[in-house]
Design an enzyme around this catalytic site. Structure first.
Site, PDB file in Angstrom:
ATOM      1  CB  CYS A  59      -0.936   0.121   1.193  1.00 26.13           C
ATOM      2  SG  CYS A  59      -1.965  -1.315   1.447  1.00 26.13           S
ATOM      3  NE  ARG A 105       4.515   1.741  -0.380  1.00 31.19           N
ATOM      4  CZ  ARG A 105       5.576   1.334   0.280  1.00 31.19           C
ATOM      5  NH1 ARG A 105       6.769   1.519  -0.228  1.00 31.19           N
ATOM      6  NH2 ARG A 105       5.464   0.751   1.448  1.00 31.19           N
ATOM      7  CD1 TRP A 148      -0.707  -6.109  -3.571  1.00 35.06           C
ATOM      8  CD2 TRP A 148      -0.522  -6.779  -1.449  1.00 35.06           C
ATOM      9  NE1 TRP A 148      -0.333  -7.431  -3.572  1.00 35.06           N
ATOM     10  CE2 TRP A 148      -0.212  -7.875  -2.281  1.00 35.06           C
ATOM     11  CE3 TRP A 148      -0.478  -6.971  -0.068  1.00 35.06           C
ATOM     12  CZ2 TRP A 148       0.139  -9.125  -1.795  1.00 35.06           C
ATOM     13  CZ3 TRP A 148      -0.132  -8.219   0.426  1.00 35.06           C
ATOM     14  CH2 TRP A 148       0.179  -9.273  -0.440  1.00 35.06           C
ATOM     15  CG  ASN A 164       2.107   0.479   3.897  1.00 28.47           C
ATOM     16  OD1 ASN A 164       1.825  -0.672   3.601  1.00 28.47           O
ATOM     17  ND2 ASN A 164       3.332   0.956   3.808  1.00 28.47           N
ATOM     18  N   GLY A 165       0.063  -1.520   6.141  1.00 27.25           N
ATOM     19  CA  GLY A 165       0.567  -2.481   7.122  1.00 27.25           C
ATOM     20  C   GLY A 165      -0.543  -3.404   7.586  1.00 27.25           C
ATOM     21  CD  GLU A 210      15.123 -12.413 -11.762  1.00 28.02           C
ATOM     22  OE1 GLU A 210      14.741 -13.014 -10.744  1.00 28.02           O
ATOM     23  OE2 GLU A 210      14.744 -11.270 -12.060  1.00 28.02           O
ATOM     24  CE  LYS A 269      11.594 -10.144 -13.294  1.00 24.78           C
ATOM     25  NZ  LYS A 269      12.450 -10.262 -12.166  1.00 24.78           N
ATOM     26  CD  GLU A 292       8.059 -10.539 -11.328  1.00 23.08           C
ATOM     27  OE1 GLU A 292       7.589 -10.224 -10.235  1.00 23.08           O
ATOM     28  OE2 GLU A 292       9.267 -10.429 -11.574  1.00 23.08           O
ATOM     29  CG  HIS A 300      17.256 -36.175 -11.258  1.00 25.03           C
ATOM     30  ND1 HIS A 300      17.636 -37.477 -11.015  1.00 25.03           N
ATOM     31  CD2 HIS A 300      18.402 -35.482 -11.521  1.00 25.03           C
ATOM     32  CE1 HIS A 300      18.963 -37.569 -11.097  1.00 25.03           C
ATOM     33  NE2 HIS A 300      19.447 -36.372 -11.407  1.00 25.03           N
ATOM     34  CE  LYS A 302      10.581  -2.477  -7.775  1.00 24.18           C
ATOM     35  NZ  LYS A 302      11.097  -3.531  -8.668  1.00 24.18           N
TER      36      LYS A 302
HETATM   37  O1  M6R Z   1      12.722  -5.195  -2.465  1.00 18.62           O
HETATM   38  P1  M6R Z   1      13.214  -6.615  -2.401  1.00 18.62           P
HETATM   39  O2  M6R Z   1      14.395  -6.849  -3.261  1.00 18.62           O
HETATM   40  O3  M6R Z   1      13.443  -7.072  -0.981  1.00 18.62           O
HETATM   41  O4  M6R Z   1      12.016  -7.462  -2.973  1.00 18.62           O
HETATM   42  C1  M6R Z   1      12.062  -8.860  -2.993  1.00 18.62           C
HETATM   43  C2  M6R Z   1      10.996  -9.445  -3.898  1.00 18.62           C
HETATM   44  O5  M6R Z   1       9.721  -9.085  -3.450  1.00 18.62           O
HETATM   45  C3  M6R Z   1      11.157  -8.977  -5.344  1.00 18.62           C
HETATM   46  O6  M6R Z   1      12.421  -9.262  -5.836  1.00 18.62           O
HETATM   47  C4  M6R Z   1      10.095  -9.642  -6.249  1.00 18.62           C
HETATM   48  O7  M6R Z   1      10.348 -11.001  -6.336  1.00 18.62           O
HETATM   49  C5  M6R Z   1      10.063  -8.970  -7.622  1.00 18.62           C
HETATM   50  N1  M6R Z   1       8.709  -8.776  -8.037  1.00 18.62           N
HETATM   51  C6  M6R Z   1      10.722  -9.768  -8.682  1.00 18.62           C
HETATM   52  O8  M6R Z   1      10.652  -9.194  -9.929  1.00 18.62           O
END
Ligand code: M6R
Length: 618
Positions: free
Chosen positions: A2, A27, A76, A102-103, A491, A495, A498, A514, A613
């Site tokens: 948020c 956020r 969020w 936020n929280g 990774e 990508k 997501e 395996h 984010k």
């Molecule tokens: O801000 P941070 O690097 O601690 O965030 C960690 C993850 O939430 C972040 O890397 C998330 O996996 C991204 N959406 C990946 O693209």
């Protein structure tokens, strides 16, 4: 999670708050809302959906935009589904008080039951509405001012919060407080106006002076007066530190790109250079990093290094494991912060913990740091966001200097984290003598070539786009890599899933036999990293195995490769580099590929569904 914004001053608050919310949508963006006070009436506008949906509501009813004081929220969801009623801001029972939050208030249910027994009713399912009613109840019972009521209420809650509270009966004042969720206060000239936000981006064009509240602090903001900051625990007045902001407006705008993600992919040559700038003198074989230099003995005498992180940062941490073990010969364990914090890990004062986080606000990483510190470990932070909670909570650290990353999918954060980990590994290798001076020099000179090599990788965009158009309708994808490039496979898969919502899995190439090999048929695209330096022949065998089961092969190879070119359906070449640095190049085509597939599928690239984010909740 948020984002919150607020303004109090002489300007029209509406554009400041709403534009601020747009900058904070990274956020959370499942619902949004704004409170405007026009001097007599509070107007609350809120809706499920993005800030642009909120704007439609206010467009049709201009009185909702009037006033010099406003607070806003982009959500969020945690407690209560995303809908209009659960959107923030929330009124108290009397409708005199308004809050954005936020929280998470973990003990909200107990407090809610108590308030219901005292006659309160609730419109929403949120924990936030419970908090504002608790504040109202305390204010009524104690007959105290708003600031005191907020402070007393917060001593009764368990959880995390960044809040902004407004009281219609005292309309020249805002109360803000934080515990576990960030809050920045922009200070206008002569204290005539103030800006509040989850980070400084919403007010960067209005002021360069900001106060970052620390955990457990509450600020009383009154127009024309100096801000008063108090400790929530004991109400003690403290000296607020005003910082000069370094961020500029063009850093947080799209700069001609269609999406922040694309802009951030293209910023990588500069971001990587900025990460090592001033820290590495490649010609002289020198690596200088004060956070390491000042704590060198801790690193050199460490039993092991434990890397804690989440998501993409965890993938960078895995590359770090290969770097530290291979170059500096220090044992490394890489842990998901969310698991580490709850599994009673064995940590000793001889362990060095490295916490990696782009945002510096990830709740699980923060909690894992606190746990490691409580067990006596030395904790080093690698963060991008300057002044973030993790940067402050760690004993020492280094910033990646990647610049603001707005796209939810991490790109430049990943490559700059790897760059920084490479520098640390080389520094320790040099100090330990696990690498000769000349080997360190060679590595540093090779690292210096990476930004221009990344630049050259970016020019293959059209080719990647073409590949994206072939595989955009795939339902499942596999990503394979070995050694340093196994984390890149993870990774790459992250990508894709997501931002395009295509199911993808990353595996070490040799693990395919395996289990995952059962998935391969003519409908399965397999993205394989087969660079010259990383167990090439073994990976070529894996490629043959895929081919003989009719899988589609998209291979990332080293320039001049002949063998894989003959077998694969598509190849993407990377320039030659030392093996430890290949992840900095192999990751680029995967970033571009995910981006183009998501665009072709008409997905919201910068704000994928269900994500945010900065994950400041467990
Ligand atoms: O801000 P941070 O690097 O601690 O965030 C960690 C993850 O939430 C972040 O890397 C998330 O996996 C991204 N959406 C990946 O693209």
């Amino acid at each position: 999670m948020c984002g919150i914004t607020a303004y109090i001053g002489d300007r029209d608050a509406y554009p400041i708050v709403v534009n601020g919310l747009k900058r904070l949508e990274y956020r959370g963006y499942d619902s949004s809302g704004i409170m405007m006070y026009d001097g007599e009436t509070i107007h609350l506008s809120k809706t499920k959906g993005k800030v642009s949906d909120l704007e439609e509501i206010t467009e049709n009813d201009p009185k909702r935009k009037v006033g010099n004081i406003g607070i806003g929220h982009t959500r969020w969801a945690t407690h209560g589904v995303p809908n209009d009623v659960n959107s923030h801001p929330h009124f108290s029972e009397s409708e005199n008080l308004v809050i954005v939050h936020n929280g998470i208030i973990e003990n909200y249910d107990t407090i809610k039951k108590e308030l219901i027994s005292r006659g309160y009713s609730f419109r929403s399912d949120t924990d936030t509405e419970v908090l504002i009613n608790l504040i109202e109840e305390i204010k009524k019972n104690e007959g105290c001012k708003l600031g005191k009521a907020v402070q007393l209420a917060l001593t009764n809650v368990i959880g995390a919060y960044a809040i902004a509270v407004f009281d219609k009966t005292k309309p020249n004042e805002l109360i803000v407080a934080r515990l576990g969720s960030p809050i920045a206060i922009g200070v206008g000239k002569d204290n005539e106006e103030f800006f509040v936000a989850s980070d400084a981006s919403p007010f960067i064009e209005y002021t360069k002076e900001a106060i970052y509240l620390e955990d457990g602090e509450l600020a009383i903001i009154k127009k024309g007066r100096k801000i008063k900051v108090r400790k929530i625990e004991d109400d003690k007045l403290i000296d607020a530190n005003i910082q000069e902001l370094q961020m500029s407006l063009d850093q947080i705008e799209k700069g001609g790109y269609d999406h922040f993600m694309l802009k951030e992919i293209h910023e990588q040559p500069k971001a990587i250079t900025d990460t090592y700038r001033g820290r590495m003198l490649a010609d002289q074989g020198v690596i200088r990093m004060s956070g390491i230099d000042d704590n060198l003995s801790k690193f050199l005498n460490a039993n092991r290094i434990i890397i804690i992180a989440c998501g993409t940062s965890w993938h960078a941490g895995l590359v770090g494991e290969y770097l530290f073990e291979d170059l500096a010969r220090i044992p490394v364990e890489v842990e998901y912060a969310s698991e580490f914090r709850y599994r009673n890990p064995i940590i000793t004062p001889n362990d060095v913990v490295i916490a990696i986080s782009q945002s510096g606000e990830t709740a699980d990483t923060l909690a894992a740091i606190k746990l490691a510190k409580s067990k006596g470990a030395f904790v080093f932070g690698i963060c991008n966001v300057v002044g973030s909670s993790i940067a402050r909570e760690t004993h020492a650290g280094a910033y990646t200097h990647a610049g603001p990353e707005i796209g939810v999918a991490s790109t430049k954060a990943f490559t700059t984290q790897i760059t920084l980990l490479s520098l640390i590994a080389l520094k320790l290798a040099k100090e330990k003598g696990s690498l000769s001076k000349s080997a360190v020099n060679t590595y540093l000179q090779t690292l210096q070539q990476i930004p221009s090599q990344v630049e050259s990788m970016l020019s293959i965009d059209d080719k990647v786009k073409e590949i994206a158009s072939v595989y955009k309708d795939a339902k499942n994808c596999l990503y394979l890599g070995r050694g340093f490039n196994f984390p890149v496979a993870l990774e790459g898969a992250l990508k894709l899933k997501e931002i395009s919502y295509i199911h993808a899995e990353g595996y070490p190439a040799a693990e395919m036999k395996h289990g995952p090999i059962a998935l391969i048929d003519e409908n399965m695209p397999v993205f394989v990293i087969a660079t010259k330096t990383g167990h090439y022949e073994k990976v070529v065998s894996n490629i043959q195995e895929i081919k003989s089961r009719s899988g589609k092969i998209i291979a990332v190879v080293t320039e001049g490769d002949v063998t894989v070119k003959e077998i694969a359906d598509h190849v993407i070449e990377i320039p030659e580099t030392e093996e430890p640095f290949t992840p900095l190049l192999t990751t680029i085509p995967f970033q571009l590929l995910s981006y183009h597939i998501a665009v072709m599928l008409d997905k919201n690239v910068d704000q994928p569904r269900n994500l945010a984010k900065s994950v400041t909740v467990e």
